[in-house]
Design a protein around this motif. Structure first.
Motif, short mmCIF file in Angstrom:
data_model
loop_
_atom_site.label_atom_id
_atom_site.label_comp_id
_atom_site.label_asym_id
_atom_site.label_seq_id
_atom_site.Cartn_x
_atom_site.Cartn_y
_atom_site.Cartn_z
N PHE A 2 -9.40 18.63 -7.05
CA PHE A 2 -9.58 17.47 -5.91
C PHE A 2 -10.56 17.93 -4.63
O PHE A 2 -9.97 18.92 -4.28
N PHE A 3 -11.54 17.22 -4.35
CA PHE A 3 -12.30 17.47 -3.18
C PHE A 3 -12.59 16.38 -2.33
O PHE A 3 -12.78 15.11 -3.11
N SER A 4 -12.37 16.22 -1.14
CA SER A 4 -12.40 15.02 -0.29
C SER A 4 -13.18 15.41 0.94
O SER A 4 -13.28 16.72 1.39
N GLU A 34 0.21 14.78 2.32
CA GLU A 34 1.68 14.18 1.78
C GLU A 34 1.36 13.31 0.47
O GLU A 34 1.98 13.30 -0.58
N ALA A 35 0.27 12.62 0.36
CA ALA A 35 -0.21 12.06 -0.92
C ALA A 35 -0.15 12.91 -2.15
O ALA A 35 0.05 12.60 -3.06
N ILE A 36 -1.06 13.96 -1.82
CA ILE A 36 -1.27 15.12 -2.78
C ILE A 36 0.18 15.65 -3.30
O ILE A 36 0.35 15.68 -4.44
N ALA A 71 -2.85 10.32 -6.82
CA ALA A 71 -3.12 10.87 -5.45
C ALA A 71 -4.29 10.30 -4.57
O ALA A 71 -4.29 10.24 -3.39
N ALA A 72 -5.60 10.37 -5.34
CA ALA A 72 -6.66 9.94 -4.57
C ALA A 72 -6.42 8.52 -4.24
O ALA A 72 -6.91 8.19 -2.96
N LEU A 73 -5.98 7.68 -4.96
CA LEU A 73 -5.94 6.24 -4.75
C LEU A 73 -4.82 6.21 -3.55
O LEU A 73 -5.02 5.29 -2.44
N GLU A 177 -16.31 5.41 -11.47
CA GLU A 177 -15.75 5.00 -10.15
C GLU A 177 -14.19 4.77 -10.66
O GLU A 177 -13.94 3.97 -11.49
N LEU A 178 -13.20 5.19 -9.65
CA LEU A 178 -11.81 4.89 -9.92
C LEU A 178 -11.53 4.00 -8.88
O LEU A 178 -11.96 4.37 -7.59
#
Length: 215
Positions: A2-4, A34-36, A71-73, A177-178
């Protein structure tokens, strides 16, 4: 993996006082982390305003791709929920791009005797980073690779976007695209996504007239 990254973060830095920026960024990074963690991810590091995380180590996570997508969502929901309060304080809503990829990587402590970092290395890591950057081109917020889609796509609403050759690769990669969890969008929008997918598939098949008619 995961990268943001926050969109146009340099401009945000210029508009905010340093103390306000640091406090707000702390809230942002806490919410992202926290989401991750709720989905069993390992937060590797903060790269300025960016977050790097991964699933599958130090403990195995069989459904790692599904958890990473969730987690991304969740990260995007957190940002959307905080945005009104931030905007009311004159703070930009921190729009964020996320890239996800899955594959075999090397994981462990990297560095030397006095400074070590537990991290992952390998080509799939680089692809995840490139996917995060590609969001800028497509105007999207979460891009996933074909390997993530193959592993977890059935549980989510997605749309196929393109076949691209990311920097450092010689083979084309299909990117998606998610958008939401399965059934998390109205039926009419789901129908539009499937129509879009058909248009892209015809484009891939060089059926230019068919693709153009659909689009």
């Amino acid at each position: 993996v995961f990268f943001s990254d926050i969109v146009e973060f340099t401009g945000v830095c210029e508009r905010l006082e340093p103390d306000v920026l640091m406090k707000t960024l702390g809230v942002y990074l806490k919410g992202m982390t926290e989401a991750i963690l709720r989905e069993g991810g390992t937060v590797d590091k903060f790269i300025g305003d960016g977050v790097m995380a991964f699933w599958g180590a130090p403990q195995p996570v069989p459904d790692h791709a599904t958890r990473a997508c969730r987690a991304a969502l969740a990260c995007q929901r957190f940002i959307a929920e905080r945005a009104p309060a931030w905007q009311g304080m004159g703070i930009p809503p921190f729009p964020t791009r996320i890239g996800l990829n899955t594959g075999d990587v090397l994981v462990g402590n990297v560095g030397y005797e006095e400074r070590m970092n537990y991290t992952v290395m390998g080509d799939p890591v680089n692809v995840a980073s490139r996917l995060e950057e590609l969001n800028k081109l497509y105007g999207t917020r979460i891009l996933i690779s074909e390997t993530v889609h193959a592993a977890a796509g059935a549980a989510f609403e997605t749309r196929v976007l393109d076949r691209v050759v990311v920097k450092g690769k010689s083979r084309g990669l299909v990117v998606y695209e998610l958008i939401a969890e399965k059934d998390g969008i109205p039926p009419e929008r789901r129908g539009l996504l499937r129509l879009f997918d058909e248009g892209v598939e015809r484009y891939f098949a060089r059926d230019w007239a068919g693709a153009l008619a659909i689009f």
